[in-house]
Design an enzyme around this catalytic site. Structure first.
Site, PDB file in Angstrom:
ATOM      1  N   ILE A 525       0.814  -1.216   0.000  1.00  0.00           N
ATOM      2  CA  ILE A 525       0.000   0.000   0.000  1.00  0.00           C
ATOM      3  C   ILE A 525       0.843   1.259   0.000  1.00  0.00           C
ATOM      4  O   ILE A 525       0.307   2.365  -0.038  1.00  0.00           O
ATOM      5  CB  ILE A 525      -0.950   0.023   1.224  1.00  0.00           C
ATOM      6  CG1 ILE A 525      -0.149  -0.073   2.531  1.00  0.00           C
ATOM      7  CG2 ILE A 525      -1.980  -1.085   1.132  1.00  0.00           C
ATOM      8  CD1 ILE A 525      -0.997   0.041   3.781  1.00  0.00           C
ATOM      9  N   GLY A 529      11.450   5.948   1.755  1.00  0.00           N
ATOM     10  CA  GLY A 529      12.866   5.789   2.013  1.00  0.00           C
ATOM     11  C   GLY A 529      13.174   4.749   3.067  1.00  0.00           C
ATOM     12  O   GLY A 529      14.254   4.168   3.074  1.00  0.00           O
ATOM     13  N   GLY A 531      11.356   1.936   3.531  1.00  0.00           N
ATOM     14  CA  GLY A 531      10.959   0.610   3.102  1.00  0.00           C
ATOM     15  C   GLY A 531       9.551   0.599   2.544  1.00  0.00           C
ATOM     16  O   GLY A 531       8.911   1.638   2.397  1.00  0.00           O
ATOM     17  N   LYS A 547       5.506  -2.504   7.881  1.00  0.00           N
ATOM     18  CA  LYS A 547       6.581  -1.829   7.151  1.00  0.00           C
ATOM     19  C   LYS A 547       7.843  -2.686   7.219  1.00  0.00           C
ATOM     20  O   LYS A 547       8.289  -3.068   8.294  1.00  0.00           O
ATOM     21  CB  LYS A 547       6.851  -0.451   7.748  1.00  0.00           C
ATOM     22  CG  LYS A 547       7.944   0.325   7.016  1.00  0.00           C
ATOM     23  CD  LYS A 547       8.257   1.623   7.761  1.00  0.00           C
ATOM     24  CE  LYS A 547       7.155   2.643   7.589  1.00  0.00           C
ATOM     25  NZ  LYS A 547       7.090   3.196   6.223  1.00  0.00           N
ATOM     26  N   ASP A 642      11.998  13.679   8.462  1.00  0.00           N
ATOM     27  CA  ASP A 642      11.418  13.428   7.136  1.00  0.00           C
ATOM     28  C   ASP A 642       9.936  13.789   7.122  1.00  0.00           C
ATOM     29  O   ASP A 642       9.079  12.973   6.762  1.00  0.00           O
ATOM     30  CB  ASP A 642      11.614  11.966   6.739  1.00  0.00           C
ATOM     31  CG  ASP A 642      11.419  11.746   5.238  1.00  0.00           C
ATOM     32  OD1 ASP A 642      11.566  12.722   4.475  1.00  0.00           O
ATOM     33  OD2 ASP A 642      11.120  10.614   4.839  1.00  0.00           O
TER      34      ASP A 642
END
Length: 881
Positions: A525, A529, A531, A547, A642
């Site tokens: 889905i 960066g 994964g 994840k 991030d």
């Protein structure tokens, strides 16, 4: 004649003494002074008032019967803000003696002798004056007018404006409204937070309050109340660490009520008005329903009902075991509950509280021990000081409940939440009768009696067989036990000892379970960066996002687990919850709660139904709150590194949650190439990444500002857009477009230019078709521009961003001199787009190659001015992507 003179003289002296003692002083009293309550019956015991006539010192009788205290009162509300002899109530014979040595509260014995019940401690100099200030502070001054003692330094259960409670001090509740003796509740000022405690256990933190703003991580120096709210100050008052903002008021009282609630009241008229209460939910008060009582919240207004947990019933307003042969354990000093082994209770058992019952202590404390099974947790509670325990089957965590039990609370918990057990004791009479009968029964029907009737050889063979089978059975059970303990870490090749000492780890999932849940990792889905992300359904039917972390950079098992423990312990409504992890086959998996609307970029930048302005504002506010918690609300500050729309997730009912926080430490140097040479994503990185400046939480603020600009426009900051210009205002507070053009637009620069012109309406997403006002857009634009200042120190903290969005503090004013760099990004973006098309965006340099920094001139519109920082490949930092 002499007798008549004596009688007249006695009457005159008595009248003089009475008149003297009934005098009410204003402002101050000088030593030596003494008086008793009996001399002030008609004056309600008042003998000193402040100059403002707002406060008094009196012999106060709150119960109207027997308890008298030397107190400082707020006259209008008759609120005792301080009492001298709170733990030693005295009858009507109470008195005061002011001498050069200090203040003494006295009492008279039945024989008429005067005794001292309370006094100020030994002082450094003699008392020259006792003063009651206009703030309600009772002060002793020496001959040089220096304060040598004051009531503000010795708080009871109340704090008023002008008073400071230093770190390490506490407000202590009273036993009741009429008995001022010290109770079991405390408001403690710690070096990191304000804490409500019951018998030493925390049940509320000021930093977790929904109205609180965390401004700094500086150590706390003191707590103070003023006309705008409650503050925890650091660095001797120069820094506000945590604050609760309230409406302006001239007079305000904060009090720790006898039931454990902390209230703040203002005084707008003839009565106080409660404007703040903590905790809001009455069922979170530790003793709201008495010991072992069960509190259930019935309305959103905080109404509740008390009952008893399953297996208990009410007797004389208390909860006791329904089984008449059982009782609650006695205190440790009771010989009936302790055997000769030193406090181990051998006749105890445990009654389960069932699903949906929680306890305040497990919310605010770490587990007593982790990675143990239920039996071991139960064995730890055999000591007489343990009253029960909670066991979390999903994390193998054990929480021991020490000493007296408080009230429990009903929750909407699931099977995966900790289960509570209360220790109960078999009554002595049952032990004495039933226990012996069972023992004799066993001895009469056990194996030794059977062996006696067997032939010697047969009996010997049978005995050997039984021993062998018993040994095999024991070894099997032991292996099974180890297998059960190690099964969760079968998802890892690591030994249990490697993680046993790391507290706070979330649930460990077996790799096969996650493999099956995600249909062998086919239902992807998302990706980023850190994964790829897969949707999964666990055996309990809960939907999760799994994840796969690739190229983990942390060296060593313990470091990896330590970082996961930190992430797993972070809980906030605007942060995605980490439900568990797995580490096996050189792969690392993180299991998160599932957000069914996906990431913000999929909704904002797609052809899906347009996000209305109010939902965009809620997304901006929720993201800001999540970042503010990471920066200021956690025990250890976490920099996200991030922040971008892909990491802002949406769920039904406008839920907004930030993801991927805390993962930057898990990234390897090789993996960082996915983000540029830094941690983060091009287009959102702050300029300081490529300078010698240190990276701080202000780098997240910059990224948030760039996201906020995209949220306003509904497009990427660097893209082909319709640029409009306007000349007149529309009726809705916006502006009517006079012309438009399609071309490359670096939106942060466009926003800066429109801000300089005071035109905000046209910055909004045109798909909104005017369903937003100029003022609404201005608010977000100004916040965003303040966040993207080139100089990190000029950017607001995320706590202040939240306050600006909520209206708690005024909007910031963007500093144009720290925004000039946007002009160069915009110019280079336009030039590159014109020459090479939109595909050239990722290769441009906003500054000439080799540029090392030129001081800007005063003309902010000049295309020849350059920013103040030195850049190399600046497009990798803040420029277009």
């Amino acid at each position: 004649m002499a007798s008549i003179f004596f009688s007249v003289t006695s009457i005159f002296l008595s009248f003089s003494i009475l008149a003297s003692c009934e005098t009410i002083y204003t402002g101050f009293i000088q030593p030596t002074y003494s008086s008793t309550y009996n001399q002030f019956v008609d004056a309600n015991g008042v003998f000193l008032r402040s100059n403002s006539q707002n406060f008094s010192v009196a012999f106060f009788n709150p119960d109207g019967q027997s308890n008298y205290y030397l107190s400082v009162l707020h006259i209008a509300t008759q609120t005792a803000i301080w009492s001298a002899n709170r733990d030693i109530p005295i009858s009507k014979t109470i008195g005061i003696l002011l001498s050069p040595q200090g203040i003494a509260v006295t009492d008279q014995t039945s024989g008429g002798a005067t005794t001292v019940k309370w006094s100020t401690p030994p002082l450094n100099s003699s008392v020259a004056l006792m003063q009651l200030t206009d703030t309600g502070n009772l002060v002793l001054l020496d001959q040089y007018n220096r304060s040598i003692w004051q009531s503000f330094d010795n708080p009871t259960d109340t704090i008023v404006i002008g008073q400071q409670i230093p770190v390490g001090s506490s407000l202590v509740s009273s036993l009741s409204d009429t008995n001022y003796s010290s109770g079991d509740f405390q408001f403690s000022v710690a070096s990191y937070d304000g804490l409500l405690k019951w018998k030493g256990s925390t049940y509320w933190k000021m930093s977790m309050e929904r109205n609180a703003y965390v401004n700094s991580n500086a150590p706390i120096s003191f707590m103070a109340l003023n006309g705008t709210g409650l503050y925890l100050h650091g660095e001797n008052g120069s820094v506000v660490v945590i604050k609760i903002i309230l409406s302006p008021a001239d007079f305000r009282i904060a009090k720790l009520e006898f039931g454990g609630q902390f209230t703040i009241s203002s005084f707008p008229s003839k009565a106080t008005a409660i404007e703040f209460t903590a905790p809001h939910d009455n069922c979170r008060l530790p003793y709201i329903c008495g010991s072992v009582g069960l509190c259930t919240t019935t309305t959103s207004a905080g109404q509740y009902v008390c009952s008893c947990p399953s297996g208990f019933h009410n007797i004389n307003q208390g909860c006791f075991p329904s089984d008449a042969s059982l009782s609650l354990p006695s205190a440790c000093n009771s010989n009936s509950s302790i055997n000769a082994t030193g406090g181990v209770q051998s006749n105890s058992s445990y009654t389960s509280l069932g699903i949906g019952v929680s306890y305040f202590q497990i919310t605010f404390s770490e587990p007593t021990i982790e990675f143990v099974n239920l039996s071991y947790c139960k064995s730890l509670c055999s000591n007489c000081s343990c009253s029960g325990f909670f066991y979390d089957n999903s994390s193998n965590s054990c929480f021991l409940l020490e000493n007296q039990l408080g009230s429990f609370m009903s929750t909407t918990s699931s099977n995966s939440d900790p289960m509570g057990y209360i220790k109960v004791m078999v009554k002595p009479s049952v032990v004495a009768t039933g226990g012996n009968n069972q023992s004799s029964s066993k001895s009469s029907s056990g194996f030794p009696l059977v062996a006696l009737v067997l032939l010697p050889s047969t009996g010997f063979l049978l005995l050997v067989t039984v021993l062998v089978l018993s040994l095999l059975w024991w070894r099997r059970r032991k292996l099974a036990s180890h297998s059960k303990l190690d099964r969760p870490s079968s998802c890892s090749s690591f030994e249990l000892d490697d993680i046993f000492s790391i507290p706070g780890l979330p649930v460990r999932f077996d790799y096969q379970v996650l493999e099956a849940a995600t249909n062998y990792f086919e239902n992807q889905i998302g990706s980023g960066g850190f994964g790829s992300v897969y949707k999964g359904v666990l055996p309990d039917k809960s939907v999760v996002a799994v994840k796969k972390i690739i190229h983990v950079g942390i060296q060593g098992r313990k470091e990896f687990f330590a970082e996961i423990a930190v992430i797993g312990n972070i809980h906030h409504i605007n942060l995605v919850k980490l439900k568990g992890y797995c580490a096996q086959r050189q792969e690392q998996l993180l299991v998160y709660e599932y957000m069914n609307r996906g990431s913000l970029d999929r909704t904002l930048f797609s052809n899906r139904p347009v996000l209305e302005w109010q939902e965009r504002f809620e997304i901006a506010l929720g993201t800001a709150r999540g970042l503010a918690y990471l920066h200021s609300g956690c025990e250890h500050k976490i920099i996200h590194c991030d922040v971008k729309p892909e990491n802002i997730l949406l769920h039904d009912h406008s839920q907004v949650k930030l993801s991927d926080f805390g993962l930057s430490k898990l990234l390897s140097p090789e993996q960082s190439s996915h983000f540029t040479t830094m941690r983060g994503t091009r287009g959102y990185l702050a300029p300081e990444w490529l300078t010698s400046s240190s990276i701080s939480d202000k780098t997240d603020v910059y990224s948030y500002g760039m996201v906020l600009l995209e949220l306003i426009r509904g497009r990427k900051n660097s893209s082909l857009q319709i640029q409009t210009t306007s000349n007149e205002n529309g009726s809705n507070g916006g502006s009517a477009s006079a012309s438009s053009m399609m071309g490359p637009v670096y939106f942060p620069l466009f926003a800066l230019e429109m801000h300089e012109q005071g035109s905000y309406f046209e910055l909004a997403d045109p798909r909104l078709e005017g369903r937003v006002t100029n003022a609404d857009v201005e608010k977000l634009v100004r916040v965003a521009l303040c966040c993207v200042h080139e100089e990190p120190m000029l950017r607001p903290s995320m706590v202040n961003v939240v306050a600006m969005l909520e209206g708690g503090i005024p909007l910031g004013v963007p500093r144009l001199e720290s925004l000039n760099f946007l002009r160069f990004y915009g110019r280079r973006f336009t030039e590159a787009s014109m020459m090479e098309g939109s595909n050239a965006v990722n290769a441009i340099r906003p500054y000439p190659q080799g540029y090392t920094g030129v001081t800007t001139n005063s003309n902010t519109n000049s295309s020849d001015s350059y920013p103040s920082l030195s850049y190399i490949s600046s497009q990798e930092v803040s420029g277009p992507r």
